[in-house]
Scaffold this active site. Sequence first.
Site, PDB file in Angstrom:
ATOM      1  CB  SER A  30      -0.930   0.010   1.209  1.00 30.25           C
ATOM      2  OG  SER A  30      -0.180   0.117   2.411  1.00 30.25           O
ATOM      3  N   PRO A 227      -0.183   3.893  -3.746  1.00 28.76           N
ATOM      4  CG  PRO A 227      -2.316   4.783  -3.953  1.00 28.76           C
ATOM      5  CD  PRO A 227      -0.885   5.088  -4.241  1.00 28.76           C
ATOM      6  CD  GLU A 245      -4.943   4.425 -13.661  1.00 26.38           C
ATOM      7  OE1 GLU A 245      -6.002   4.437 -14.308  1.00 26.38           O
ATOM      8  OE2 GLU A 245      -3.834   4.761 -14.148  1.00 26.38           O
ATOM      9  CE  LYS A 261      -5.200   8.539 -20.323  1.00 31.70           C
ATOM     10  NZ  LYS A 261      -3.984   8.094 -19.662  1.00 31.70           N
TER      11      LYS A 261
END
Length: 443
Positions: A30, A227, A245, A261
């Site tokens: 994480s 993460p 992501e 994006k």
Amino acid sequence: MQIISLPYSMNTGAAFAALADLPCPVWLDSGNPSARGGRFDILSADPISDLRLSADSNTPFQQIDDLLCELAPQEEDQQLPFCGGVIGYAGYEIGSSSNFLPPDNRKTPLPGGYFGLYTWALIVDHQLQASHLVFHPACTEPQKRDLRARFSGLDWHRTPAAEHFRLTSTFKHEFTAEQYQAQISRILEYIRAGDIYQANFTQRFDACYEGNTFAAYLALRQRVAGPFSAFLALPEGQLLSLSPERFIRADGSFLQTEPIKGTAPRSGDPVEDSAFARSLMASRKDRAENLMIVDLLRNDFGKVCRRGSVRVPALFELQSFANVHHLVSTITGQVPEDVEFPQVLEACFPGGSITGAPKRRAMEIIRELELSPRGAYCGSIGYISSCGRADTNIAIRTLTAAAGKISCAAGGGIVADSDPAAEHRECLDKVRLILETLESRFP
């Protein structure tokens, strides 16, 4: 299912070092505490079965489901994301068949995909500050005894021993600035011709190395941890992912995807950094780029979700990471009870944020213009648990190491008003900290 509580520590690297000698160790990381939003670390090793996927497989996601079915389903525990199941990655090219494209059989350093069937895991919950050793009923008694011994004697505050790692060359760019911009111009021609609205174009950066890549991973996560990071060690090589992501998370029938994006650089000057962030949030180009992918992923979710259940609870949220600012949106949906997670992957893979829209034509153009197959990069790394939960990343900011060569890649979404020179700068912004960290720390 058996659960044993262990001391909590943020030093998960020490725990991974304690099991690194076992076959196929994995760490779904994480990135805590440096990564925003990180909660669970999941570590395991020594799978009882595994699966290697090739780019020409017609049924890769069915094979993943078949592997998972070798473990008995478990009751859901609200505090545990994983209680035995599959952990691994699906490389970008295995999405060819589900998008009606011919196989891309160009050689990659690692298999087209890999999943191990793991019967135990160390779960570190940084939110509740708790650690648990979780055993599926299929985990054998000798394995349980070995794991208890490894972790009961562990010094959780000890820094993992420094392993030898160094680059034996600097990173070589796949394209010069002029070549990269020329490929962007070709994509813009396709957009003007009406073939696509957007395509994600990338390039690769390669260097030679010697030593243990885990040392490189620990150095990278100090600077650019995301993460949805991961370290996977296979016989063929290693994956080092610092991804910011999420691809798809599942909790029972609930699905969530969070495409990125829109990108702006970071600055060490707080005033300039805030200006970069404000400019990104106000950018019509970046918001349009994000919205196209949101629409694509809504359509992908619509293939498997209950009618009327797909929602967009968050649009164009600013998230800031060590190297860049990003715009992130959130799409959710509900699947019927008879839809399994591998079917969701098949409907949505590869992620729209790293292909473009329409997806199939964008993927054709990507294959035409990029010089190398993407392999694990722009695929997905994650887990599917026997308790009905799953979580996967988009494998960006991800390095592949095998046979003395380490490589990463970066790029961006190209839309009608993209400027080729600006797109080249954005590509380098995304990869800059990774290359700088390795080249400065391990010359």
